[in-house]
Design a protein around this motif. Structure first.
Motif, PDB file in Angstrom:
ATOM      1  N   THR A  51       0.852  -1.192   0.000  1.00  0.00           N
ATOM      2  CA  THR A  51       0.000   0.000   0.000  1.00  0.00           C
ATOM      3  C   THR A  51       0.895   1.252   0.000  1.00  0.00           C
ATOM      4  N   GLN A  56       7.126   7.424  -1.880  1.00  0.00           N
ATOM      5  CA  GLN A  56       8.591   7.353  -1.952  1.00  0.00           C
ATOM      6  C   GLN A  56       9.164   6.018  -1.491  1.00  0.00           C
ATOM      7  N   ILE A 127       2.516   0.675   3.639  1.00  0.00           N
ATOM      8  CA  ILE A 127       3.360   1.879   3.633  1.00  0.00           C
ATOM      9  C   ILE A 127       2.490   3.138   3.524  1.00  0.00           C
ATOM     10  N   GLY A 128       1.298   2.976   2.990  1.00  0.00           N
ATOM     11  CA  GLY A 128       0.419   4.132   2.751  1.00  0.00           C
ATOM     12  C   GLY A 128      -0.255   4.632   4.013  1.00  0.00           C
ATOM     13  N   GLY A 129      -0.281   5.936   4.163  1.00  0.00           N
ATOM     14  CA  GLY A 129      -0.971   6.526   5.300  1.00  0.00           C
ATOM     15  C   GLY A 129      -1.051   8.029   5.131  1.00  0.00           C
ATOM     16  N   GLN A 152      -8.866  -0.878   6.101  1.00  0.00           N
ATOM     17  CA  GLN A 152      -7.975  -1.860   5.483  1.00  0.00           C
ATOM     18  C   GLN A 152      -8.006  -3.178   6.268  1.00  0.00           C
ATOM     19  N   VAL A 169       4.322   0.003   8.076  1.00  0.00           N
ATOM     20  CA  VAL A 169       5.413   0.974   8.018  1.00  0.00           C
ATOM     21  C   VAL A 169       4.877   2.385   8.305  1.00  0.00           C
ATOM     22  N   ALA A 173       3.356   3.893  13.293  1.00  0.00           N
ATOM     23  CA  ALA A 173       3.361   2.506  12.821  1.00  0.00           C
ATOM     24  C   ALA A 173       2.816   1.510  13.852  1.00  0.00           C
ATOM     25  N   LEU A 198      14.362  -0.132  10.982  1.00  0.00           N
ATOM     26  CA  LEU A 198      15.174   1.026  10.599  1.00  0.00           C
ATOM     27  C   LEU A 198      15.918   1.557  11.833  1.00  0.00           C
ATOM     28  N   HIS A 227       8.029   3.120  17.628  1.00  0.00           N
ATOM     29  CA  HIS A 227       8.819   3.762  16.571  1.00  0.00           C
ATOM     30  C   HIS A 227       8.563   5.271  16.664  1.00  0.00           C
ATOM     31  N   VAL A 279      13.981   7.511   3.253  1.00  0.00           N
ATOM     32  CA  VAL A 279      13.308   6.705   2.231  1.00  0.00           C
ATOM     33  C   VAL A 279      14.150   5.467   1.882  1.00  0.00           C
TER      34      VAL A 279
END
Ligand SMILES: NC(=O)c1ccc[n+]([C@@H]2O[C@H](COP(=O)([O-])OP(=O)(O)OC[C@H]3O[C@@H](n4cnc5c(N)ncnc54)[C@H](O)[C@@H]3O)[C@@H](O)[C@H]2O)c1
Length: 365
Positions: A51, A56, A127-129, A152, A169, A173, A198, A227, A279
């Motif tokens: 997602t 990026q 990843i989308g938000g 979702q 992500v 998160a 990360l 996070h 990114v």
């Protein structure tokens, strides 16, 4: 004639319906393969949805996924989800994926409908938000993203495989992941995780720089908690070249202050320098997280993953909390029995409090 056949082929093979697709790379090649590989055992392929795929991190992550760095040589049925406003960008990403001629890419489906894109997925990478905008309260961000992840989660619950593994992500998160897991009730809580790899990688890298050794010489650092800037990067159980990190570095003031603060605030440091958020390193961490979850961690080593808390280390049950974990066969176990000193207990308490407060805000909305 050719295009009619290819249309028939793709619809018959994948049942894409009206979605934009046809990213079968090199159609002649694929047609030949359809007799051997495309119709091969389910075992040899994996359905992966990403997602925020027009964004990026998605752009930096997809080449890592499609060169086998997460799931080895499994063929990938890729689903790319983003909002309707990003449709044109998503089409551009699809064009570039075609041009990449990735041998592992079996098919692509793009769109904005979760119920279609999550159908039978084995792995979903969220990843989308909604990004934090200037002047926005944290509670507003939690509410907006909470609604996205509820929607979702409902779709995942209904159409994904019950074995589907999810990695969140998008920030915040941990709490986004909690909402997803609480909504997709028919999928085991063990299947959900959020990205703190990360932060883990940042901690390893800082220790290696300080110690003047290579990355692979540093083992078993831990990121505890959220996070966010309350996370606790803990070196007490880690080693450099087989020696305790504290002994090797021999600088308590650094390890208890500057090191912790640097890892906690590294995202801001990158943002200030690059005028853009992390990114490349985030995409690399997504790859590392999925790779180790799927293939397993090395013997005697652990990594950090934010997972459903089960009461370990005094953290209340029902949070998505970053722990040291070992993995094998796409399962994880929280490392047990580590001795936690008073300094660490206090740090863990602070990040736990923040997650409890995020949970209260998110679920009161
Ligand atoms: N956990 C971590 O370690 C970590 C590290 C870096 C970034 N992040 C977070 O990752 C997220 C993505 O970062 P980015 O740099 O790729 O951002 P980006 O803005 O470039 O991309 C985000 C994408 O998500 C899409 N999107 C928004 N709402 C959506 C929805 N409901 N469904 C599907 N897609 C949707 C947007 O259209 C956009 O294409 C952000 O939330 C960022 O804060 C997390």
């Amino acid at each position: 004639m050719f295009s009619k056949f290819s249309q028939y082929f793709t619809k018959k093979t994948f049942g894409y319906g009206s979605l934009s697709l046809l990213s079968l790379v090199g159609i002649n090649h694929q047609l030949q393969k359809s007799k051997t590989t495309v119709y091969s055992k389910e075992n040899d392929e994996i359905n992966v949805c990403v997602t925020g795929a027009a964004g990026q991190i998605g752009y930096a992550f997809l080449p890592l996924l499609l060169t086998g760095q997460c799931f080895g040589d499994k063929k990938i049925n890729l689903r790319l989800l983003d909002v309707p406003q990003a449709e044109s960008i998503l089409q551009g990403v699809e064009l570039e994926l075609q041009d990449g001629a990735y041998p592992l890419l079996k098919s692509i489906k793009t769109g904005s409908n979760e119920s279609i894109l999550f159908q039978d997925v084995d792995v979903a990478v969220f990843i989308g938000g909604f990004p934090r905008k200037p002047g926005m309260e944290r509670k507003d961000l939690l509410t907006i993203n909470g609604n996205i992840f509820k929607k979702q989660g409902q779709a995942l619950d209904t159409v994904a495989k019950k074995t589907c593994k999810s990695l969140v992500v998008a920030n915040p998160a941990n709490t986004n992941c909690l909402i997803l897991a609480e909504t997709a009730k028919s999928i085991p809580k063990q299947n959900f995780s959020a990205l703190t790899r990360l932060d883990h990688n940042r901690a390893i890298s800082q220790i290696a720089l300080k110690a003047g050794c290579s990355i692979t010489d540093v083992k078993n650092v831990i990121i505890w908690g959220n996070h966010s800037t309350t996370q606790y990067p803990d070196v007490n159980h880690g080693t450099v070249l087989g020696k305790r990190i504290r002994q090797f570095i021999n600088d308590e003031a650094y390890l208890n202050n500057a090191f912790i603060e640097r890892v906690q605030k590294r995202g801001g440091e990158v943002l200030a320098a690059r005028k853009n958020s992390s990114v490349m390193s985030a995409a690399n961490a997504v790859k590392d997280h999925l790779h180790d979850w799927y293939f397993g961690t090395k013997s005697g080593e652990f990594v950090s993953m934010a997972v459903y808390s089960d009461g370990s280390y005094g953290v209340p049950k029902g949070l998505i909390f970053s722990y040291p974990v070992t993995c094998s066969n796409f399962n994880y176990k929280i490392v047990q029995g580590l001795n936690i000193d008073e300094f660490s207990k206090e740090k863990i308490r602070i990040t736990t409090e923040e997650l409890l407060s995020e949970k209260a805000d998110a679920f009161s909305a």
